[in-house]
Write a protein that holds these residues in place. Structure first.
Motif, PDB file in Angstrom:
ATOM      1  N   UNK A 180       0.842  -1.194   0.000  1.00  0.00           N
ATOM      2  CA  UNK A 180       0.000   0.000   0.000  1.00  0.00           C
ATOM      3  C   UNK A 180       0.878   1.245   0.000  1.00  0.00           C
ATOM      4  N   UNK A 181       0.415   2.320  -0.645  1.00  0.00           N
ATOM      5  CA  UNK A 181       1.243   3.523  -0.782  1.00  0.00           C
ATOM      6  C   UNK A 181       1.209   4.418   0.455  1.00  0.00           C
ATOM      7  N   UNK A 182       2.115   5.378   0.452  1.00  0.00           N
ATOM      8  CA  UNK A 182       2.157   6.372   1.524  1.00  0.00           C
ATOM      9  C   UNK A 182       2.708   7.676   0.977  1.00  0.00           C
ATOM     10  N   UNK A 183       2.446   8.760   1.712  1.00  0.00           N
ATOM     11  CA  UNK A 183       2.949  10.100   1.395  1.00  0.00           C
ATOM     12  C   UNK A 183       3.414  10.758   2.688  1.00  0.00           C
ATOM     13  N   UNK A 184       4.298  11.766   2.584  1.00  0.00           N
ATOM     14  CA  UNK A 184       4.602  12.578   3.761  1.00  0.00           C
ATOM     15  C   UNK A 184       3.339  13.279   4.271  1.00  0.00           C
ATOM     16  N   UNK A 185       3.256  13.421   5.575  1.00  0.00           N
ATOM     17  CA  UNK A 185       2.166  14.148   6.220  1.00  0.00           C
ATOM     18  C   UNK A 185       2.745  15.429   6.799  1.00  0.00           C
ATOM     19  N   UNK A 186       2.205  16.582   6.385  1.00  0.00           N
ATOM     20  CA  UNK A 186       2.756  17.866   6.798  1.00  0.00           C
ATOM     21  C   UNK A 186       1.689  18.723   7.462  1.00  0.00           C
ATOM     22  N   UNK A 187       2.141  19.806   8.097  1.00  0.00           N
ATOM     23  CA  UNK A 187       1.221  20.721   8.771  1.00  0.00           C
ATOM     24  C   UNK A 187       1.781  22.134   8.708  1.00  0.00           C
ATOM     25  N   UNK A 188       0.921  23.108   8.460  1.00  0.00           N
ATOM     26  CA  UNK A 188       1.324  24.515   8.488  1.00  0.00           C
ATOM     27  C   UNK A 188       1.250  25.016   9.920  1.00  0.00           C
ATOM     28  N   UNK A 189       2.334  25.640  10.365  1.00  0.00           N
ATOM     29  CA  UNK A 189       2.374  26.242  11.701  1.00  0.00           C
ATOM     30  C   UNK A 189       2.883  27.677  11.559  1.00  0.00           C
ATOM     31  N   UNK A 190       1.937  28.612  11.497  1.00  0.00           N
ATOM     32  CA  UNK A 190       2.226  30.034  11.280  1.00  0.00           C
ATOM     33  C   UNK A 190       3.037  30.197   9.987  1.00  0.00           C
ATOM     34  N   UNK A 191       4.295  30.673  10.065  1.00  0.00           N
ATOM     35  CA  UNK A 191       5.069  30.868   8.842  1.00  0.00           C
ATOM     36  C   UNK A 191       6.049  29.722   8.592  1.00  0.00           C
ATOM     37  N   UNK A 192       5.769  28.554   9.154  1.00  0.00           N
ATOM     38  CA  UNK A 192       6.603  27.372   8.968  1.00  0.00           C
ATOM     39  C   UNK A 192       5.752  26.199   8.458  1.00  0.00           C
ATOM     40  N   UNK A 193       6.422  25.260   7.827  1.00  0.00           N
ATOM     41  CA  UNK A 193       5.788  23.995   7.455  1.00  0.00           C
ATOM     42  C   UNK A 193       6.528  22.886   8.185  1.00  0.00           C
ATOM     43  N   UNK A 194       5.801  22.013   8.849  1.00  0.00           N
ATOM     44  CA  UNK A 194       6.412  20.989   9.688  1.00  0.00           C
ATOM     45  C   UNK A 194       6.055  19.594   9.181  1.00  0.00           C
ATOM     46  N   UNK A 195       7.054  18.698   9.151  1.00  0.00           N
ATOM     47  CA  UNK A 195       6.793  17.299   8.840  1.00  0.00           C
ATOM     48  C   UNK A 195       6.158  16.639  10.055  1.00  0.00           C
ATOM     49  N   UNK A 196       4.938  16.158   9.910  1.00  0.00           N
ATOM     50  CA  UNK A 196       4.220  15.524  11.015  1.00  0.00           C
ATOM     51  C   UNK A 196       4.404  14.020  11.048  1.00  0.00           C
ATOM     52  N   UNK A 197       4.747  13.421   9.910  1.00  0.00           N
ATOM     53  CA  UNK A 197       4.896  11.977   9.872  1.00  0.00           C
ATOM     54  C   UNK A 197       4.644  11.432   8.485  1.00  0.00           C
ATOM     55  N   UNK A 198       4.025  10.267   8.439  1.00  0.00           N
ATOM     56  CA  UNK A 198       3.764   9.585   7.178  1.00  0.00           C
ATOM     57  C   UNK A 198       2.277   9.264   7.084  1.00  0.00           C
ATOM     58  N   UNK A 199       1.644   9.648   5.969  1.00  0.00           N
ATOM     59  CA  UNK A 199       0.233   9.350   5.725  1.00  0.00           C
ATOM     60  C   UNK A 199       0.129   8.012   5.009  1.00  0.00           C
ATOM     61  N   UNK A 200      -0.606   7.077   5.590  1.00  0.00           N
ATOM     62  CA  UNK A 200      -0.733   5.727   5.049  1.00  0.00           C
ATOM     63  C   UNK A 200      -2.061   5.569   4.326  1.00  0.00           C
ATOM     64  N   UNK A 201      -2.010   4.925   3.168  1.00  0.00           N
ATOM     65  CA  UNK A 201      -3.190   4.761   2.329  1.00  0.00           C
ATOM     66  C   UNK A 201      -3.589   3.300   2.219  1.00  0.00           C
ATOM     67  N   UNK A 202      -4.901   3.081   2.094  1.00  0.00           N
ATOM     68  CA  UNK A 202      -5.464   1.799   1.692  1.00  0.00           C
ATOM     69  C   UNK A 202      -6.156   2.055   0.363  1.00  0.00           C
ATOM     70  N   UNK A 203      -5.645   1.466  -0.699  1.00  0.00           N
ATOM     71  CA  UNK A 203      -6.078   1.831  -2.050  1.00  0.00           C
ATOM     72  C   UNK A 203      -5.840   3.341  -2.227  1.00  0.00           C
ATOM     73  N   UNK A 204      -6.889   4.115  -2.509  1.00  0.00           N
ATOM     74  CA  UNK A 204      -6.674   5.549  -2.756  1.00  0.00           C
ATOM     75  C   UNK A 204      -7.077   6.417  -1.573  1.00  0.00           C
ATOM     76  N   UNK A 205      -7.351   5.821  -0.411  1.00  0.00           N
ATOM     77  CA  UNK A 205      -7.838   6.590   0.731  1.00  0.00           C
ATOM     78  C   UNK A 205      -6.809   6.664   1.852  1.00  0.00           C
ATOM     79  N   UNK A 206      -6.652   7.853   2.413  1.00  0.00           N
ATOM     80  CA  UNK A 206      -5.794   8.066   3.576  1.00  0.00           C
ATOM     81  C   UNK A 206      -6.508   7.501   4.805  1.00  0.00           C
TER      82      UNK A 206
END
Length: 361
Positions: A181-207
């Protein structure tokens, strides 16, 4: 997502990339990132982060985002581009972002449209954002970079560390594979920064699930060989913590009974430096060092097995165990493997070799 999205995304890319070859760079707005969000009334919102160049003036003279919500991608792109003074081109995209709500509902139609067009490079990074893609792309960030360059640099930096290798091409390979199954980076905006939160895991095409950033090294050591990575381990006997830097790691899978009662044997060998120890361990002799190695092995093994067990319970296979079994099992069938995977026996052996412990008095 509505069924018409498949057609709409194809129309969108054609619209964005048409007639680009006849234009010079100063006559177009180049799309560096594209974002997708859910919107009301079964619409979805498309956001484009663009830049305009002036070679005579030494680089970028303007960057802006354009967006619109509509029932089709063609309609959203058409309305959005009515605000632009120049035509847009999609040949320099760096990142495609998917808002969390949209990703949870499925991204199949969007992916189908993106993969059909040679103007979209296969090294484009995919990300899920906790929140909305539009809000992130419209933000202003430090270092004088465009949002797309800032985000691309962030991802490339973490890929050299704890973030496993992933991009458009690798996501699509896993997406169409029957054994992973595929995965993508999981990110989050925090004011004027972008932070890596972890890894988003997918089942077929759904997170469907995620791995937090502090567990990424665990996932990466099970998924692929590591050149460098960092981790904070919990110690036992005596209690405490150790911050380590993995400088080399290799993983090997051995498979037995792949078609009947699968037995998966995983061996991980890690060479690491010790950056800090908060414990009564003084590391004054070989015995102390060996005790620390044992404690690190225990932590990494327990967390690794816990992670794999969670994947089995959720019916997802981001580690590609099924694909590894397929490559070593004659007559492997994906439908049968789906039945076997959740009950497969997994044994993990982690060996830690401490190279440096630092200087202490």
């Amino acid at each position: 997502m509505i069924k018409e999205t498949f057609i709409s995304i194809s129309c969108l890319i054609l619209l964005l990339s048409g007639c680009v070859e006849t234009e010079t760079i100063e006559d177009i707005q180049i799309i560096e990132s594209i974002g997708y969000d859910s919107a009301d009334d079964k619409k979805y919102e498309l956001t484009l982060a663009t830049v305009m160049f002036s070679p005579s003036e030494g680089g970028i003279i303007k960057s802006e985002t354009i967006s619109d919500a509509n029932f089709t991608g063609y309609g959203a792109a058409w309305n959005a581009q009515r605000e632009t003074p120049k035509p847009t081109a999609a040949g320099k995209m760096m990142v495609a972002l998917f808002g969390k709500d949209l990703a949870e509902n499925g991204v199949d139609e969007i992916l189908d449209g993106l993969k059909r067009h040679t103007t979209i490079g296969r090294r484009v990074d995919f990300c899920v954002i906790e929140g909305e893609a539009k809000e992130l792309l419209e933000g202003e960030y430090p270092l004088g970079q465009t949002v797309s360059r800032y985000l691309k640099d962030l991802l490339e930096h973490h890929k050299k560390g704890n973030l496993p290798s992933t991009n458009f091409h690798e996501f699509m390979y896993k997406y169409y594979s029957k054994g992973q199954d595929p995965f993508m980076p999981l990110i989050q905006k925090q004011e004027d920064k972008i932070k890596l939160k972890g890894l988003a895991l997918f089942k077929d095409d759904q997170y469907v699930d995620s791995i937090p950033a502090d567990k990424l090294l665990i996932f990466k050591m099970l998924y692929e060989d590591i050149n460098i990575g960092t981790y904070q381990a919990s110690l036992e006997n005596p209690d405490g913590y150790a911050a380590i830097e993995a400088v080399e790691s290799s993983v090997d899978y051995k498979i037995k009974n792949g078609n009947t009662r699968p037995e998966i044997y995983i061996s991980v060998n890690i060479k690491a430096n010790i950056n800090e120890v908060v414990s009564s361990i003084k590391l004054e002799n070989a015995s102390d060092e060996k005790n620390l190695e044992n404690s690190l092995e225990k932590d990494l093994t327990e967390n690794g097995l816990q992670m794999i067990k969670h994947f089995q319970e959720e019916g997802i296979d981001p580690l590609g165990i099924g694909d590894r079994v397929r490559s070593k099992t004659r007559g492997w069938k994906s439908t049968k493997w789906q039945e076997l995977y959740t009950h497969a026996s997994v044994d993990l052996n982690v060996k830690v070799d401490i190279l440096e412990t630092g200087i202490s008095e």
